[in-house]
Design a protein around this motif. Sequence first.
Motif, PDB file in Angstrom:
ATOM      1  N   LYS A 104     -32.233   9.661 -42.441  1.00  0.00           N
ATOM      2  CA  LYS A 104     -31.817   9.136 -43.744  1.00  0.00           C
ATOM      3  C   LYS A 104     -30.413   8.552 -43.689  1.00  0.00           C
ATOM      4  O   LYS A 104     -30.161   7.453 -44.182  1.00  0.00           O
ATOM      5  N   ILE A 105     -29.499   9.295 -43.087  1.00  0.00           N
ATOM      6  CA  ILE A 105     -28.121   8.803 -42.974  1.00  0.00           C
ATOM      7  C   ILE A 105     -28.082   7.564 -42.081  1.00  0.00           C
ATOM      8  O   ILE A 105     -27.418   6.576 -42.392  1.00  0.00           O
ATOM      9  N   HIS A 106     -28.822   7.631 -40.979  1.00  0.00           N
ATOM     10  CA  HIS A 106     -28.858   6.516 -40.036  1.00  0.00           C
ATOM     11  C   HIS A 106     -29.367   5.243 -40.712  1.00  0.00           C
ATOM     12  O   HIS A 106     -28.774   4.169 -40.556  1.00  0.00           O
ATOM     13  N   LEU A 107     -30.432   5.365 -41.475  1.00  0.00           N
ATOM     14  CA  LEU A 107     -30.990   4.193 -42.147  1.00  0.00           C
ATOM     15  C   LEU A 107     -30.056   3.663 -43.230  1.00  0.00           C
ATOM     16  O   LEU A 107     -29.935   2.442 -43.410  1.00  0.00           O
ATOM     17  N   SER A 108     -29.400   4.563 -43.946  1.00  0.00           N
ATOM     18  CA  SER A 108     -28.430   4.122 -44.958  1.00  0.00           C
ATOM     19  C   SER A 108     -27.283   3.358 -44.313  1.00  0.00           C
ATOM     20  O   SER A 108     -26.880   2.284 -44.785  1.00  0.00           O
ATOM     21  N   LEU A 109     -26.752   3.911 -43.231  1.00  0.00           N
ATOM     22  CA  LEU A 109     -25.684   3.223 -42.506  1.00  0.00           C
ATOM     23  C   LEU A 109     -26.185   1.908 -41.913  1.00  0.00           C
ATOM     24  O   LEU A 109     -25.447   0.917 -41.873  1.00  0.00           O
ATOM     25  N   VAL A 111     -28.383  -0.178 -43.113  1.00  0.00           N
ATOM     26  CA  VAL A 111     -28.427  -1.226 -44.139  1.00  0.00           C
ATOM     27  C   VAL A 111     -27.028  -1.806 -44.350  1.00  0.00           C
ATOM     28  O   VAL A 111     -26.850  -3.030 -44.379  1.00  0.00           O
ATOM     29  N   VAL A 112     -26.042  -0.937 -44.463  1.00  0.00           N
ATOM     30  CA  VAL A 112     -24.660  -1.399 -44.646  1.00  0.00           C
ATOM     31  C   VAL A 112     -24.194  -2.161 -43.405  1.00  0.00           C
ATOM     32  O   VAL A 112     -23.627  -3.252 -43.498  1.00  0.00           O
TER      33      VAL A 112
END
Length: 131
Positions: A104-109, A111-112
């Motif tokens: 989840k954190i990896h995917l959020s980062l 996108v940014v």
Amino acid sequence: MLDGPDIILTLKVLVCAVTLLLASSIAAIATGRRRLHGRINTIFFLLTMTTVLGFEVLIRFFVDVTSTFDDATREALRVHLYFAVPSAIILPAMFFTGIRRRRKIHLSLAVVFLSLWIGTFITGVFYLPHE
């Protein structure tokens, strides 16, 4: 010694090269090849961070930016860095979360990072003059 146009051209070539790696990495994960994605990302991480650190050392210690680049080029570099610096800051966190499988954190980062990288690519390849 490298002059301004040589430095910019080298930057453009390196941005294109690592962008191809990034595209390959995205293609690998999109096709379910997680291990290949990780390997490509490792190479992408190492090359990108080496490039960032190398250019930082070059610009800080070996090139007089005020005499090497004209005002328009310095402004274009400044805009490029508005995208490249945050990308370089996020990249280690994204790399670490990928290794640790913090999806989840990896995917959020991701996108940014991808948004910033698109800006890095556009400003680095199309806006920086090398003539």
